[in-house]
Design an enzyme around this catalytic site. Sequence first.
Site, PDB file in Angstrom:
ATOM      1  N   SER A 221      42.496  52.238  51.218  1.00 25.67           N
ATOM      2  CA  SER A 221      43.401  51.425  50.393  1.00 25.67           C
ATOM      3  C   SER A 221      42.650  50.833  49.207  1.00 25.67           C
ATOM      4  O   SER A 221      41.557  51.278  48.870  1.00 25.67           O
ATOM      5  CB  SER A 221      44.031  50.330  51.264  1.00 25.67           C
ATOM      6  OG  SER A 221      45.074  49.715  50.556  1.00 25.67           O
ATOM      7  N   ASN A 222      43.223  49.840  48.563  1.00 28.15           N
ATOM      8  CA  ASN A 222      42.566  49.169  47.440  1.00 28.15           C
ATOM      9  C   ASN A 222      42.850  47.672  47.500  1.00 28.15           C
ATOM     10  O   ASN A 222      43.537  47.208  48.400  1.00 28.15           O
ATOM     11  CB  ASN A 222      43.016  49.796  46.112  1.00 28.15           C
ATOM     12  CG  ASN A 222      44.512  49.717  45.950  1.00 28.15           C
ATOM     13  OD1 ASN A 222      45.076  48.644  45.873  1.00 28.15           O
ATOM     14  ND2 ASN A 222      45.174  50.872  45.926  1.00 28.15           N
ATOM     15  N   ARG A 223      42.325  46.930  46.530  1.00 27.02           N
ATOM     16  CA  ARG A 223      42.375  45.470  46.618  1.00 27.02           C
ATOM     17  C   ARG A 223      43.652  44.854  46.060  1.00 27.02           C
ATOM     18  O   ARG A 223      43.752  43.635  45.944  1.00 27.02           O
ATOM     19  CB  ARG A 223      41.184  44.876  45.855  1.00 27.02           C
ATOM     20  CG  ARG A 223      39.851  45.259  46.434  1.00 27.02           C
ATOM     21  CD  ARG A 223      38.743  44.553  45.665  1.00 27.02           C
ATOM     22  NE  ARG A 223      37.448  45.136  45.947  1.00 27.02           N
ATOM     23  CZ  ARG A 223      36.742  44.846  47.024  1.00 27.02           C
ATOM     24  NH1 ARG A 223      37.205  44.002  47.922  1.00 27.02           N
ATOM     25  NH2 ARG A 223      35.572  45.415  47.219  1.00 27.02           N
ATOM     26  N   SER A 224      44.631  45.660  45.676  1.00 27.62           N
ATOM     27  CA  SER A 224      45.837  45.088  45.076  1.00 27.62           C
ATOM     28  C   SER A 224      46.567  44.174  46.068  1.00 27.62           C
ATOM     29  O   SER A 224      46.795  44.536  47.211  1.00 27.62           O
ATOM     30  CB  SER A 224      46.779  46.218  44.649  1.00 27.62           C
ATOM     31  OG  SER A 224      48.025  45.674  44.298  1.00 27.62           O
TER      32      SER A 224
END
Length: 417
Positions: A221-224
Site C-alpha cells: 500500500s502507500n501512505r495516503s
Amino acid sequence: MTWTPSPMPCATPSSSIPRIVLGVAGGIAAYKSVELLRLLRDRGYHVACVLTPDATRFVGAVTFSALASEPTRTSLYNDPTTPIPHTYLGTHASVVVVAPATAHLIARYATGLADDLLTATLLATRAPVLLCPAMHTEMWEQPSVQENLATLRRRGVMILEPESGPLAGGDEGAGRLPEPETIAELVSNIVDGYRGVLSGRRVLVSAGGTREAIDPVRVISNRSSGRQGLALAEVAVRLGAQVTLVSTVTTPLALDVAQAIDVIHVENAAEMHEAMQKRSVDSDVVIMAAAVADFTLTPSNVKLKKRDGVPQLQLMAVADIVSDLVTRRHEGQLIVGFAAETSDVLKNAAAKMRDKGVDLLIANDVAAPGVGFGHETNEVVIFAREGEPQRISLRSKEAVAYEILARVAALLPQGAP
Ligand code: C5P
C-alpha cells in the site's frame, strides 16, 4: 463544517448581499485586519466587525467602524441596536472569519466558552467559520494549540494556516497571518460556495491509497490517508453537488454531509478502476485524488510462510485509471488528476498534466513539511490547460478543497445542467 445551506443567513433584513462577520482577536496582526475589512467591502460584502477587548489594545474600534457596514461591536452588553448581538450576528452571517485568531481565542472556541461577544457569536452561528491563526512560532507549535485546532477542524471549522516569515519583535518563523488578499479570496470562495456553484452537478471523487494483497494477511500500500479526497467530497456537497465517493478508507465523513454522499468502498486498484469506470459515465466532474498503486500481483490464497524463504513477488503494472477515464470522457465532462511528487514538482506535474490529458492537475510536494500524505494540511499548485499555475499556500485540506472546486466550477460549461 457544521452549516447547512438554509436560506436563513441570506434572508437578511436589508438585502441578499453576503454578510460577513469579521472577528478580530488581540494579536499584533490585528492591524492587517483593517486592510482585510477594506478588501471585503471592495468585494461588495456587508461586513460587521467584532473586536475582542484585547483586540482594542492593538487597533481602534473607530477605525473598523469607519470602514465597515455597521458600527463595530466589542461587547455582549449595551448594544443600542439589539439586546442579543451574538445571535443577531451569528444567524445573519453568510461567513464568520476570525483574523487574527489568537491561541486564547482558539482555546475558548474549542472549549465552547462564550465569555465575550466574538466567542458567543461563534457559538451562535451555523454559517461557515474560517479561522486565520497568527501567533509566535513557539505558541503555534504548542500541542495544546494544535489539538484545539484539530478539534475545531473535526467540527467543520476551516483553518487557514499561518505563513512563515518575519514576526513581531524581530523574530522569524511560522505564525504570520497570510496576506489580507489571500484571506479575502478564500472568504469569496466560501461565499460563492454558499451560493451553490456546483448546484445540480454530479461529482465523482476517489480517495485513499489502494491496497494490493500479497496474501490474505499482507498488502502493498502507500501512505495516503484519503483526507484530501474526503475533504473534496464533503466540500463538493456543500457547494451543491451530488457526490459519489470511491474510497479505500473508512474515516467518518463530516456529520452535516455524510448522509448526502454515496460511498463505495474499494480495496485495490482493480476494484477502484471498475467503480470509477461505472460511475464516471454519469458524472460531470471526476476527481482522481486517490493514490493508486502502480503495481499489483496475483495474491496467494494462503498466508506465505516465513519458513519457506523470501517470496519472489511477481509485480505487474496496473492500468492508469485516470488516463482510461480520459479516453472515455463524455462531452463537457471535467477530469482532475493529482500528482504527488517528491522532487522537481513543477516540472514533473506539468509533464503529467500533458501525459494524462486531464483538465486540471493538482500537484503537491509530499516531501515538504505539513504537505500531502497523512497531514491535516496541504499546499498545492493547480495546473490548468491555460494560464499560469496557481499556488495554494499551506492551509487545511477543506480550505484547499474549496480552492480546487472553485476552479472546477469556473471551468464547467455554463448553462448545464
Ligand atoms: O502517475 P501518477 O501515479 O503519479 O499519477 C497520479 C494521478 O494518477 C492521480 O490522479 C492518481 O489518482 C492517478 N492514477 C490512476 N491510476 C493509477 C495510478 C495513478 O488513475 N494506476
